[in-house]
Design a protein around this motif. Structure first.
Motif, PDB file in Angstrom:
ATOM      1  N   LEU A   1      15.920   2.884   6.825  1.00 57.76           N
ATOM      2  CA  LEU A   1      15.546   2.852   5.412  1.00 57.76           C
ATOM      3  C   LEU A   1      15.867   1.510   4.771  1.00 57.76           C
ATOM      4  N   ASN A   2      16.909   0.849   5.273  1.00 56.59           N
ATOM      5  CA  ASN A   2      17.281  -0.464   4.736  1.00 56.59           C
ATOM      6  C   ASN A   2      16.202  -1.511   4.982  1.00 56.59           C
ATOM      7  N   TYR A   3      15.349  -1.275   5.982  1.00 60.29           N
ATOM      8  CA  TYR A   3      14.287  -2.217   6.314  1.00 60.29           C
ATOM      9  C   TYR A   3      12.939  -1.780   5.749  1.00 60.29           C
ATOM     10  N   SER A   4      12.926  -0.661   5.045  1.00 59.79           N
ATOM     11  CA  SER A   4      11.666  -0.125   4.526  1.00 59.79           C
ATOM     12  C   SER A   4      11.346  -0.683   3.136  1.00 59.79           C
ATOM     13  N   LYS A   5      10.060  -0.925   2.875  1.00 64.27           N
ATOM     14  CA  LYS A   5       9.618  -1.406   1.563  1.00 64.27           C
ATOM     15  C   LYS A   5       9.675  -0.289   0.518  1.00 64.27           C
ATOM     16  N   LYS A   6       9.665   0.956   0.985  1.00 62.92           N
ATOM     17  CA  LYS A   6       9.708   2.101   0.070  1.00 62.92           C
ATOM     18  C   LYS A   6      11.126   2.645  -0.095  1.00 62.92           C
ATOM     19  N   ARG A   7      12.092   1.803   0.169  1.00 58.27           N
ATOM     20  CA  ARG A   7      13.508   2.208   0.122  1.00 58.27           C
ATOM     21  C   ARG A   7      13.882   2.823  -1.225  1.00 58.27           C
ATOM     22  N   GLU A   8      13.511   2.171  -2.324  1.00 62.39           N
ATOM     23  CA  GLU A   8      13.890   2.652  -3.656  1.00 62.39           C
ATOM     24  C   GLU A   8      13.272   4.014  -3.961  1.00 62.39           C
ATOM     25  N   VAL A   9      12.037   4.207  -3.557  1.00 63.47           N
ATOM     26  CA  VAL A   9      11.349   5.484  -3.808  1.00 63.47           C
ATOM     27  C   VAL A   9      12.018   6.614  -3.039  1.00 63.47           C
ATOM     28  N   VAL A  10      12.336   6.357  -1.764  1.00 60.42           N
ATOM     29  CA  VAL A  10      12.976   7.376  -0.926  1.00 60.42           C
ATOM     30  C   VAL A  10      14.371   7.714  -1.434  1.00 60.42           C
ATOM     31  N   VAL A  11      15.128   6.681  -1.831  1.00 55.02           N
ATOM     32  CA  VAL A  11      16.480   6.884  -2.354  1.00 55.02           C
ATOM     33  C   VAL A  11      16.449   7.737  -3.621  1.00 55.02           C
TER      34      VAL A  11
END
Length: 409
Positions: free
Chosen positions: A159-169
């Motif tokens: 998740l740290n490398y994902s562009k959608k990190r903020e949405v998932v969090v």
């Protein structure tokens, strides 16, 4: 006068709405039912088991969400690795110390120096037959908590490398609130779970079974007390904290552990309370679930003490080298006693098989009282994992002291 009446009503209201009070009442009622109506007490097993299974539904999601959010919140993956390594080192040091204390206490008190002819012998064949060596693969495949832990760590890292990190969090935070609210509702059933668990134990095994092996029982409980208040208490004192205050803070959970003989039903509560008292969410998420598999202080004490007890029962002299071998074996095999019913006896059987000196059938003497000692193991494991999270949080400077630590309940 009016103020005094209002105050008395307030105290009474707080008492009758306190979960700890009802769990304690349930435990007392369970003991009485199991003792005077043993058949009915045994039928209550389904009540205790149903509560534990209901809470277990929440364990996977809570561990997963907490760990993923913790790792994603850290950002620094080196920190994740550092916390993991520190935790495992701490677990091994404290577990080894627990094993040594169990051996020393058994040699000093000598609980096995009794007449075994009057002991209640039960069938231990399912534990002593087909004993196999400890397998890390079997340990992993049979340990749901550990499986969720590994998957959650991998997801958190990715998740740290994902562009959608903020949405998932953001989504996981919403899920976290929903899950914990649902768990809070389920925990109102804790008195029923404690009642069913203790009623079954007393009804099935009977308080009378404690008398022949009373010396072993007392030795186990005294040793656990010493470990909690002197070893774990000493560790907390180093960080300027009180073990008494910590136990008081977790009193409701400790009573549930006492009633159900398992620390698993209160794993989510422990994580939530540790965060509330100031521990970092990321540290709690990594340390506590890992500790439930690798940091079994109470189990370690019991296993080492049980082996020395059986050696004394059969008048088997153990050399210093053999004692060190036992501790070494239990450092590995005790990890396999996590989360699987009866696994403690399997660990004992495999260790005795490796030693080739103590008769395996000796396990039959322990079956009658093991259930009454499981409470001490579970409570010690529970407190030990709470202390571990505090230690790692303090060590990582990830602990924020609450303004009113005594009012956290």
């Amino acid at each position: 006068m009016t103020n005094e009446i209002t105050k008395d009503k307030s105290i009474l209201f707080n008492l009758v709405t306190n979960l700890t009070f009802w769990v304690l009442i349930a435990i007392i009622c369970g003991v009485l039912l199991g003792h005077f109506k043993p058949d009915t007490g045994q039928e209550m097993k389904i009540v205790g088991d149903s509560f534990i299974q209901l809470v277990k539904i929440f364990i996977g999601p809570i561990i997963f969400i907490t760990i993923v959010l913790g790792i994603a919140g850290m950002g620094d993956l080196k920190k994740v690795g550092r916390i993991g390594i520190k935790s495992l080192i701490y677990f091994e040091i404290v577990t080894t110390l627990a094993l040594a204390i169990g051996v020393i206490a058994a040699f000093i008190i000598q609980p096995g120096k009794i007449d075994k002819s009057g002991l209640d012998i039960q069938d231990a064949s399912k534990y002593t037959s087909n004993t196999t060596e400890f397998s890390w693969l079997d340990f992993f495949l049979s340990n749901f908590t550990l499986q969720v832990l590994v998957v959650a760590i991998l997801c958190g890292v990715l998740l740290n490398y994902s562009k959608k990190r903020e949405v998932v969090v953001a989504f996981l935070y919403k899920c976290s609130k929903i899950v914990f609210k649902a768990l809070k509702i389920v925990m109102y059933l804790a008195p029923l779970g404690a009642f069913g668990g203790i009623a079954y134990t007393v009804g099935k095994f009977g308080l009378h079974t404690l008398i022949p092996l009373g010396k072993l029982m007392i030795t186990v409980y005294v040793t656990m007390f010493i470990f909690i208040f002197f070893i774990l208490g000493g560790i907390l004192r180093y960080y300027k904290m009180s073990i008494w205050s910590f136990i008081k803070y977790l009193k409701a959970e400790l009573l549930i552990v006492l009633g159900t003989s398992s620390s698993e039903p209160v794993l989510p509560n422990l994580m939530a309370k540790l965060e509330k008292m100031g521990c970092s969410k990321s540290v709690v998420g990594l340390v506590v679930p890992t500790g439930y598999s690798f940091n079994l202080d109470g189990t370690a004490i019991y296993l080492s003490m049980a082996i020395i007890f059986l050696a004394q029962l059969y008048n088997v002299e153990l050399s210093f080298g053999e004692i060190l071998t036992i501790i070494g074996l239990l450092m590995i095999t005790s990890k396999g006693a996590a989360g699987v019913t009866g696994s403690g006896f399997i660990v004992l059987a495999s260790t005795l098989t490796a030693i080739h000196k103590i008769p395996l059938e000796g396990l039959a003497f322990l079956l009658g009282v093991d259930k009454f000692m499981s409470e001490a193991r579970a409570i010690t494991n529970f407190i030990g994992n709470g202390v571990a999270a505090i230690v790692i949080s303090k060590n990582e400077k990830e602990f924020v002291d609450p303004e009113h630590p005594m009012d956290l309940d």
